[in-house]
Design a protein around this motif. Structure first.
Motif, mmCIF file in Angstrom:
data_model
loop_
_atom_site.group_PDB
_atom_site.id
_atom_site.type_symbol
_atom_site.label_atom_id
_atom_site.label_comp_id
_atom_site.label_asym_id
_atom_site.label_seq_id
_atom_site.Cartn_x
_atom_site.Cartn_y
_atom_site.Cartn_z
ATOM 1 N N THR A 12 0.825 -1.206 0.000
ATOM 2 C CA THR A 12 0.000 0.000 0.000
ATOM 3 C C THR A 12 0.859 1.256 0.000
ATOM 4 O O THR A 12 1.995 1.253 0.449
ATOM 5 C CB THR A 12 -0.912 0.059 1.248
ATOM 6 O OG1 THR A 12 -0.093 0.058 2.417
ATOM 7 C CG2 THR A 12 -1.890 -1.108 1.293
ATOM 8 N N VAL A 22 -3.707 3.965 -1.581
ATOM 9 C CA VAL A 22 -3.760 3.199 -2.832
ATOM 10 C C VAL A 22 -3.267 1.804 -2.496
ATOM 11 O O VAL A 22 -2.125 1.617 -2.076
ATOM 12 C CB VAL A 22 -2.902 3.850 -3.932
ATOM 13 C CG1 VAL A 22 -2.948 2.991 -5.198
ATOM 14 C CG2 VAL A 22 -3.404 5.265 -4.233
ATOM 15 N N LEU A 53 -5.009 -1.196 -9.184
ATOM 16 C CA LEU A 53 -4.828 -0.653 -7.845
ATOM 17 C C LEU A 53 -6.184 -0.151 -7.356
ATOM 18 O O LEU A 53 -7.058 0.170 -8.162
ATOM 19 C CB LEU A 53 -3.827 0.499 -7.857
ATOM 20 C CG LEU A 53 -2.401 0.161 -8.268
ATOM 21 C CD1 LEU A 53 -1.567 1.446 -8.382
ATOM 22 C CD2 LEU A 53 -1.752 -0.804 -7.288
ATOM 23 N N CYS A 78 -7.777 2.773 -5.186
ATOM 24 C CA CYS A 78 -7.681 4.026 -4.460
ATOM 25 C C CYS A 78 -8.807 4.029 -3.427
ATOM 26 O O CYS A 78 -9.987 3.917 -3.784
ATOM 27 C CB CYS A 78 -7.805 5.208 -5.417
ATOM 28 S SG CYS A 78 -7.512 6.800 -4.631
ATOM 29 N N GLU A 108 -14.204 3.744 -2.825
ATOM 30 C CA GLU A 108 -13.029 3.278 -3.570
ATOM 31 C C GLU A 108 -13.204 3.482 -5.068
ATOM 32 O O GLU A 108 -14.320 3.593 -5.582
ATOM 33 C CB GLU A 108 -12.763 1.799 -3.286
ATOM 34 C CG GLU A 108 -13.782 0.860 -3.899
ATOM 35 C CD GLU A 108 -13.342 -0.594 -3.891
ATOM 36 O OE1 GLU A 108 -12.130 -0.859 -3.958
ATOM 37 O OE2 GLU A 108 -14.228 -1.457 -3.846
ATOM 38 N N PHE A 133 -3.804 6.531 -11.208
ATOM 39 C CA PHE A 133 -4.519 7.614 -10.538
ATOM 40 C C PHE A 133 -3.638 8.854 -10.498
ATOM 41 O O PHE A 133 -2.435 8.763 -10.282
ATOM 42 C CB PHE A 133 -4.892 7.221 -9.098
ATOM 43 C CG PHE A 133 -5.799 6.034 -9.006
ATOM 44 C CD1 PHE A 133 -7.161 6.161 -9.258
ATOM 45 C CD2 PHE A 133 -5.288 4.781 -8.676
ATOM 46 C CE1 PHE A 133 -7.996 5.061 -9.184
ATOM 47 C CE2 PHE A 133 -6.122 3.678 -8.599
ATOM 48 C CZ PHE A 133 -7.483 3.821 -8.851
ATOM 49 N N CYS A 187 0.014 7.700 -9.396
ATOM 50 C CA CYS A 187 0.180 6.318 -8.945
ATOM 51 C C CYS A 187 -0.240 5.406 -10.090
ATOM 52 O O CYS A 187 -1.277 5.629 -10.714
ATOM 53 C CB CYS A 187 -0.736 6.019 -7.745
ATOM 54 S SG CYS A 187 0.004 6.279 -6.147
#
Length: 302
Positions: free
Chosen positions: A148, A204, A227, A229, A260, A266, A291
């Motif tokens: 994370t 994330v 991923l 978020c 989420e 992102f 990210c």
């Protein structure tokens, strides 16, 4: 036999494999004591070559792992916590060298998620007998995270915890309790989704948990190419027991304070520069950053 043919097959079928174990001698609460004998015994049992190196400073595990992959070693086993696992793992991306984990840290999030034994002797055995699979990793600008990355209360605590002389889960919880009533929520901008919201925690996630089975997002997976978020909205202080129980019961996603977004990338804007990757504190170069996921780029033994 080429390593890429061994995905999902027991590693003990490898003959004359070469293993390197990186030991962080100051990880966690000292659980790693005696690990060298376990490694030597297991290597003899499976008739493979196993070397051991001790880390001398922060970042040294990355250097050792990088050299091991360049020399074509089959497996690098890391004896340490999530920070040490991160250091070694990021040097093994897109290589034929697999990573094994002997968890001796405070949280051991990735090891717990992959169901790697927490008993040292059993974890060493798993490195020699487990299955090799490919996992995704996340990238926060130039920082790699296997589990994370976080930008809210969790990042604030990570920065404070890193300064504590005494490590361990107890110290972490003490830090959390001390800061819970002082941390101020913040507004973030998630550009991809055109979302502006207030957050207590913003993470994330590549896997569901931070460590110690504290689950930030049960929907996250290291093998889905995405991923997650994850937003924890500000909540009244009297809700702390409710929110905490949700985290440990892996059901925070059922809370009205949870939101989420799943994706490959992102773009996030924050009012501050502090963050964490795999529990290790970092400072961002700017408050607008990216990210993204790198798919199936790290082989891990579980």
């Amino acid at each position: 036999m080429e390593n890429k043919l061994l995905l999902g097959k027991p590693l003990i079928h490898l003959k004359n494999s070469r293993y390197l174990f990186i030991v962080n001698p100051v990880s966690g609460t000292g659980k790693q004591k005696g690990v060298e004998k376990y490694i030597q015994d297991a290597a003899a049992k499976y008739n493979v070559e196993a070397l051991i190196e001790l880390t001398k400073s922060r970042g040294h595990a990355s250097e050792i792992a990088k050299k091991a992959s360049e020399q074509g070693l089959d497996v690098v086993g890391i004896v340490g916590g999530d920070g040490s696992v991160n250091e070694a793992g990021k040097s093994l991306l897109h290589t034929n060298t697999a990573m094994g984990i002997i968890p001796t840290g405070s949280g051991n999030g990735l090891a717990r998620h992959l169901k790697i034994p927490l008993e040292i002797k059993d974890a060493v055995e798993r490195v020699f007998t487990g299955k090799r699979t490919a996992m995704d990793v996340g990238k926060l600008e130039n920082h790699v995270f296997l589990s994370t990355a976080g930008f809210g209360f969790d990042a604030h605590v990570a920065h404070l915890f890193a300064k504590e002389k005494k490590r361990g889960f107890g110290t972490y919880i003490k830090t959390v309790r001390r800061e819970l009533f002082h941390f101020k929520p913040f507004v973030f901008f998630l550009k991809n989704e055109q979302v502006v919201e207030k957050a207590f925690m913003l993470s994330v996630a590549n896997i569901p948990q931070f460590g110690n089975n504290f689950t930030i997002n049960p929907n996250a997976s290291e093998a889905d190419g995405l991923l997650n978020c994850t937003l924890i909205k500000p909540f009244p202080k009297y809700k702390i027991p409710y929110i905490t129980s949700r985290f440990f019961r892996q059901s925070i996603n059922k809370s009205t304070y949870f939101r989420e977004w799943a994706g490959e990338e992102f773009e996030i804007e924050l009012p501050h520069l502090f963050a964490h990757v795999d529990g290790e504190p970092v400072f961002l170069n700017r408050n607008k950053f990216r990210c993204h996921v790198e798919k199936a780029c790290l082989d891990v033994i579980s």
